[in-house]
Design a protein around this motif. Structure first.
Motif, short mmCIF file in Angstrom:
data_model
loop_
_atom_site.label_atom_id
_atom_site.label_comp_id
_atom_site.label_asym_id
_atom_site.label_seq_id
_atom_site.Cartn_x
_atom_site.Cartn_y
_atom_site.Cartn_z
N SER A 28 0.83 -1.20 0.00
CA SER A 28 0.00 0.00 0.00
C SER A 28 0.87 1.25 0.00
N ASN A 29 1.96 1.23 0.76
CA ASN A 29 2.87 2.38 0.77
C ASN A 29 3.47 2.61 -0.61
N ILE A 30 3.90 1.54 -1.26
CA ILE A 30 4.50 1.66 -2.58
C ILE A 30 3.47 2.15 -3.60
N ALA A 31 2.26 1.64 -3.51
CA ALA A 31 1.20 2.05 -4.44
C ALA A 31 0.82 3.51 -4.27
N ASN A 32 0.98 4.04 -3.08
CA ASN A 32 0.59 5.43 -2.81
C ASN A 32 1.79 6.37 -2.73
N ALA A 33 2.88 6.02 -3.37
CA ALA A 33 4.09 6.83 -3.31
C ALA A 33 3.89 8.23 -3.88
N ASP A 34 2.96 8.40 -4.80
CA ASP A 34 2.72 9.70 -5.41
C ASP A 34 1.45 10.37 -4.91
N THR A 35 0.82 9.82 -3.90
CA THR A 35 -0.42 10.39 -3.36
C THR A 35 -0.08 11.50 -2.38
N PRO A 36 -0.57 12.71 -2.61
CA PRO A 36 -0.29 13.81 -1.67
C PRO A 36 -0.86 13.50 -0.28
N ASN A 37 -0.11 13.88 0.74
CA ASN A 37 -0.48 13.72 2.14
C ASN A 37 -0.59 12.27 2.61
N TYR A 38 -0.13 11.32 1.82
CA TYR A 38 -0.17 9.92 2.25
C TYR A 38 0.94 9.69 3.26
N LYS A 39 0.62 9.01 4.33
CA LYS A 39 1.59 8.71 5.39
C LYS A 39 1.96 7.23 5.33
N ALA A 40 3.24 6.94 5.18
CA ALA A 40 3.73 5.56 5.12
C ALA A 40 3.44 4.86 6.44
N ARG A 41 2.88 3.64 6.34
CA ARG A 41 2.50 2.87 7.52
C ARG A 41 3.29 1.58 7.58
N ASP A 42 3.45 1.07 8.79
CA ASP A 42 4.15 -0.19 8.99
C ASP A 42 3.78 -0.71 10.38
N ILE A 43 4.25 -1.90 10.70
CA ILE A 43 4.08 -2.43 12.05
C ILE A 43 5.45 -2.76 12.60
N ASP A 44 5.58 -2.76 13.91
CA ASP A 44 6.80 -3.22 14.56
C ASP A 44 6.64 -4.73 14.70
N PHE A 45 7.27 -5.47 13.79
CA PHE A 45 7.03 -6.91 13.69
C PHE A 45 7.38 -7.64 14.98
N ALA A 46 8.52 -7.34 15.56
CA ALA A 46 8.96 -8.07 16.76
C ALA A 46 7.98 -7.90 17.92
#
Length: 150
Positions: A28-46
């Motif tokens: 989703s982050n990669i797909a929205n790389a050009d979307t204005p105001n998009y905030k990259a999301r992730d989880i802390d896997f450990a």
């Protein structure tokens, strides 16, 4: 008997489920790389894996405050931001969604760093495949034990 089998396979099941969720977030982050105001999301896997395994075993997840003025609640990674002034957003299983702090600001307020996202995506893919391979060998070992080593 089934409970012991579930316990035996729980780690890999939980790990693969979290890896799959993380892969969706990174895609989703990669797909929205050009979307204005998009905030990259992730989880802390450990910490998500530790929390999911503790929840599955029925043990309460330990929370740790890093300062005296912190309020008790769900924890987030030290280098990530929460979803806003309140609690962080969570996935359906209760895993907190973290927002990546940008290394360099962008004019359109997008926080996706494509190099970072691609590296995380490739790393997560490889680790997912390793998890499947380990689970497969664990199941083959159980079948071998059941069949008597034929």
């Amino acid at each position: 008997m089934i409970g012991k089998l579930d316990d035996y396979l729980r780690f890999h099941e939980t790990s693969l489920s979290l890896r799959s969720t993380r892969q969706e977030l990174l895609a989703s982050n990669i797909a929205n790389a050009d979307t204005p105001n998009y905030k990259a999301r992730d989880i802390d896997f450990a910490s998500a894996l530790k929390g999911a395994l503790a929840k599955a075993e029925g043990a309460p997840a330990a929370l740790m405050a890093t300062a005296n003025k912190h309020l008790p609640g769900k924890g987030v990674g030290p280098d990530s931001k929460t979803a806003g002034p309140g609690r962080p957003e969570t996935l359906p299983d209760g895993t907190p969604l973290l927002y990546r702090a940008p290394a360099q600001g962008a004019v359109d307020a997008n926080t996706v760093d494509m190099d970072l996202e691609r590296n995380a995506f490739a790393d997560n893919s490889i680790r997912y495949e390793v998890g499947i391979t380990l689970l497969n060998s664990q199941i083959k070992g159980m079948l071998n034990a059941i069949q008597g080593g034929q």
